[in-house]
Design an enzyme around this catalytic site. Structure first.
Site, PDB file in Angstrom:
ATOM      1  N   GLY A 165     -90.719 -45.134  12.482  1.00  0.00           N
ATOM      2  CA  GLY A 165     -91.213 -43.752  12.336  1.00  0.00           C
ATOM      3  C   GLY A 165     -91.879 -43.294  13.629  1.00  0.00           C
ATOM      4  N   ARG A 220     -84.550 -46.295  12.351  1.00  0.00           N
ATOM      5  CA  ARG A 220     -84.786 -47.557  11.637  1.00  0.00           C
ATOM      6  C   ARG A 220     -83.410 -48.225  11.581  1.00  0.00           C
ATOM      7  NH1 ARG A 220     -89.962 -46.846   9.730  1.00  0.00           N
ATOM      8  NH2 ARG A 220     -90.548 -44.813   8.893  1.00  0.00           N
ATOM      9  N   ASP A 264     -94.778 -51.763  12.057  1.00  0.00           N
ATOM     10  CA  ASP A 264     -94.529 -53.044  11.427  1.00  0.00           C
ATOM     11  C   ASP A 264     -93.070 -53.537  11.543  1.00  0.00           C
ATOM     12  OD1 ASP A 264     -95.655 -55.017   9.654  1.00  0.00           O
ATOM     13  OD2 ASP A 264     -94.279 -54.192   8.154  1.00  0.00           O
ATOM     14  N   THR A 287     -97.669 -46.125  15.124  1.00  0.00           N
ATOM     15  CA  THR A 287     -97.410 -45.750  13.731  1.00  0.00           C
ATOM     16  C   THR A 287     -98.615 -44.966  13.227  1.00  0.00           C
ATOM     17  OG1 THR A 287     -97.291 -46.554  11.432  1.00  0.00           O
ATOM     18  CG2 THR A 287     -98.206 -48.083  13.038  1.00  0.00           C
ATOM     19  N   ILE A 288     -98.373 -43.964  12.412  1.00  0.00           N
ATOM     20  CA  ILE A 288     -99.522 -43.198  11.894  1.00  0.00           C
ATOM     21  C   ILE A 288    -100.306 -44.006  10.860  1.00  0.00           C
ATOM     22  CG2 ILE A 288     -98.446 -40.953  12.322  1.00  0.00           C
ATOM     23  CD1 ILE A 288     -98.061 -40.788   9.212  1.00  0.00           C
ATOM     24  N   ASP A 289     -99.715 -45.105  10.354  1.00  0.00           N
ATOM     25  CA  ASP A 289    -100.324 -45.818   9.216  1.00  0.00           C
ATOM     26  C   ASP A 289    -101.546 -46.654   9.586  1.00  0.00           C
ATOM     27  OD1 ASP A 289     -98.367 -44.709   7.705  1.00  0.00           O
ATOM     28  OD2 ASP A 289     -97.366 -46.580   7.160  1.00  0.00           O
ATOM     29  N   ASP A 300    -101.713 -49.756  10.379  1.00  0.00           N
ATOM     30  CA  ASP A 300    -101.667 -50.958   9.532  1.00  0.00           C
ATOM     31  C   ASP A 300    -101.246 -52.218  10.296  1.00  0.00           C
ATOM     32  OD1 ASP A 300     -99.102 -50.162  10.020  1.00  0.00           O
ATOM     33  OD2 ASP A 300     -98.393 -50.385   7.966  1.00  0.00           O
ATOM     34  N   ARG A 310     -97.582 -46.208   4.008  1.00  0.00           N
ATOM     35  CA  ARG A 310     -96.628 -46.933   3.146  1.00  0.00           C
ATOM     36  C   ARG A 310     -97.306 -48.053   2.350  1.00  0.00           C
ATOM     37  NH1 ARG A 310     -91.066 -47.559   4.823  1.00  0.00           N
ATOM     38  NH2 ARG A 310     -91.856 -47.723   6.940  1.00  0.00           N
ATOM     39  N   GLU A 343     -99.769 -42.681  -0.494  1.00  0.00           N
ATOM     40  CA  GLU A 343     -98.411 -42.842  -1.039  1.00  0.00           C
ATOM     41  C   GLU A 343     -98.132 -44.300  -1.420  1.00  0.00           C
ATOM     42  OE1 GLU A 343     -95.057 -42.465   1.606  1.00  0.00           O
ATOM     43  OE2 GLU A 343     -96.178 -43.296   3.267  1.00  0.00           O
ATOM     44  N   VAL A 347     -95.255 -33.649   7.579  1.00  0.00           N
ATOM     45  CA  VAL A 347     -96.067 -32.800   8.459  1.00  0.00           C
ATOM     46  C   VAL A 347     -97.110 -33.676   9.183  1.00  0.00           C
ATOM     47  CG1 VAL A 347     -97.812 -32.177   6.712  1.00  0.00           C
ATOM     48  CG2 VAL A 347     -97.313 -30.591   8.549  1.00  0.00           C
ATOM     49  N   ARG A 360     -96.638 -36.526  10.450  1.00  0.00           N
ATOM     50  CA  ARG A 360     -96.069 -37.280  11.573  1.00  0.00           C
ATOM     51  C   ARG A 360     -95.872 -36.417  12.808  1.00  0.00           C
ATOM     52  NH1 ARG A 360     -92.235 -41.281   9.140  1.00  0.00           N
ATOM     53  NH2 ARG A 360     -90.599 -40.463  10.470  1.00  0.00           N
TER      54      ARG A 360
HETATM   55  O1  F6P Z   1     -94.134 -44.279  10.022  1.00  0.00           O
HETATM   56  C1  F6P Z   1     -94.898 -44.532   8.946  1.00  0.00           C
HETATM   57  C2  F6P Z   1     -94.459 -43.664   7.796  1.00  0.00           C
HETATM   58  O2  F6P Z   1     -94.707 -42.299   8.076  1.00  0.00           O
HETATM   59  C3  F6P Z   1     -95.120 -44.056   6.482  1.00  0.00           C
HETATM   60  O3  F6P Z   1     -96.395 -43.489   6.338  1.00  0.00           O
HETATM   61  C4  F6P Z   1     -94.105 -43.552   5.485  1.00  0.00           C
HETATM   62  O4  F6P Z   1     -94.153 -44.327   4.320  1.00  0.00           O
HETATM   63  C5  F6P Z   1     -92.800 -43.764   6.181  1.00  0.00           C
HETATM   64  O5  F6P Z   1     -93.084 -43.815   7.557  1.00  0.00           O
HETATM   65  C6  F6P Z   1     -91.776 -42.706   5.921  1.00  0.00           C
HETATM   66  O6  F6P Z   1     -90.599 -43.094   6.562  1.00  0.00           O
HETATM   67  P1  F6P Z   1     -89.321 -42.169   6.702  1.00  0.00           P
HETATM   68  O7  F6P Z   1     -89.657 -41.072   7.652  1.00  0.00           O
HETATM   69  O8  F6P Z   1     -88.285 -43.084   7.233  1.00  0.00           O
HETATM   70  O9  F6P Z   1     -89.035 -41.659   5.342  1.00  0.00           O
END
Ligand code: F6P
Length: 324
Positions: free
Chosen positions: A15, A76, A107, A130-132, A134, A176, A225, A255, A257
């Protein structure tokens, strides 16, 4: 300086997150200033397999340091999960005469690097993007600060309409498997409850609150989420325990991201970009650059991909504000 490193390949993967362009800028500046070539690999591991390489210029990156997304694009990659895909990527790296790789991602990107390092002896350096937030080994990942600010701005707006109608809003934010975004924007907006995957008590506490709720006030309920129940199930339980609740669901989604990176994410990207090239020059390999106590850190990939938890201090804040 390790003399054999003449040509670095750099890519963004998984992402996208605000600050990735700043990291590309930092790494490019450092590589060129130290007499190395640097090539961009487009679409993450996909582009590595397909040989989709581009030359990157410091001047071009200087003009996008303030922009969200990634100019190298990202993906991905299912193909890279298989050994066949990784072998194809290795072939391309040899053909393009790449001596070291810098990866910016989350990750999944680090799992990919770890698997690839069993096959390929080139030095890999990772940058947490990553915005998470984590990943183990850094206090902050690139894009987290911007995402939290975006979520906060949106939740503040939702509060205006919620209070006008005395409605209950269940607002889903990203993350996630992690509640970092939810905790930060929940506390920062004065939310009435926060549900995160790392807590098992938060839901029962919320249900009690809803059971005794009378419709003369607005409630802002933030849910990550990644929460174990999921937003839909939480919503139906709320309606079940108190049918009088005027409930609305708002999923903030992607939004979070996008958008221009915050000042913090721009600087973090530049610092980690430069640090990753320095790490290559110092002969480090298979480590992620990060930041702890405002100093650079270098964490082996095996530790980065370990299960990451919201830290104890934040867990205690949750307890203090919501579970007592
Ligand atoms: O990059 C992290 C993330 O934004 C998570 O917060 C989210 O679960 C996931 O990616 C969404 O991924 P995609 O854009 O592939 O649906």
């Amino acid at each position: 300086m390790i003399k054999s490193i003449k040509h670095i390949g750099i890519f963004t993967s998984g992402g996208d997150s605000p600050g990735m362009n700043a990291a590309l800028y930092g790494a490019t500046k450092a590589a060129l200033a130290n007499g190395m070539r640097i090539s961009g690999i487009r679409r993450g591991y996909e582009g590595m397999i397909d040989g989709d390489f581009v030359s990157i210029e410091e001047k071009d990156l200087q003009r996008v340091v303030h922009k969200g997304g990634t100019i190298l694009k990202t993906a991905r990659s299912e193909r890279f999960r298989k050994e066949e895909g990784r072998n194809a990527a290795l072939k391309t790296l040899k053909k393009k005469e790449i001596d070291a790789l810098i990866a910016i991602g989350g990750d999944g990107t680090f799992h990919g690097l770890l698997a690839f390092s069993e096959l390929c002896t080139l030095p890999f350096i990772g940058i947490p993007g990553t915005i998470d937030n984590d990943l183990t080994g850094t206090d902050y990942t690139l894009g987290f600060d911007t995402a939290v600010n975006t979520a906060i701005e949106n939740i503040d707006k939702i509060r205006d309409t919620a209070e006008s109608h005395n409605r209950v809003f269940l607002i889903e934010v990203m993350g996630r498997d992690s509640g970092y975004i939810a905790i930060h924007c929940g506390l920062g907006t004065g939310a009435d409850s926060i549900l995160i995957p790392e807590s098992s008590e938060d839901f029962n506490w919320l249900l009690e609150k809803i059971r005794h709720y009378h419709s003369e006030e607005a409630l802002i309920l933030v849910v990550s989420e990644g929460d174990e129940l999921g937003t839909d199930m939480v919503a139906s339980k709320i309606r079940e325990v108190n049918p009088s609740v005027d409930l609305r669901i708002s999923i903030l989604g992607h939004v979070q991201r996008g958008g221009n990176p915050s000042a913090f994410d721009r600087m973090l990207g530049i610092r980690l970009g430069v640090a990753s090239v320095k790490a290559v020059m110092e002969g480090q390999k298979n480590v992620m650059t990060g930041i702890a106590n405002n100093s650079l850190t270098f964490t082996p990939f095996e530790n980065v991909v370990k299960q990451h938890q919201v830290n104890t201090e934040l867990q205690e804040l949750l307890t203090l504000f919501y579970l007592k």
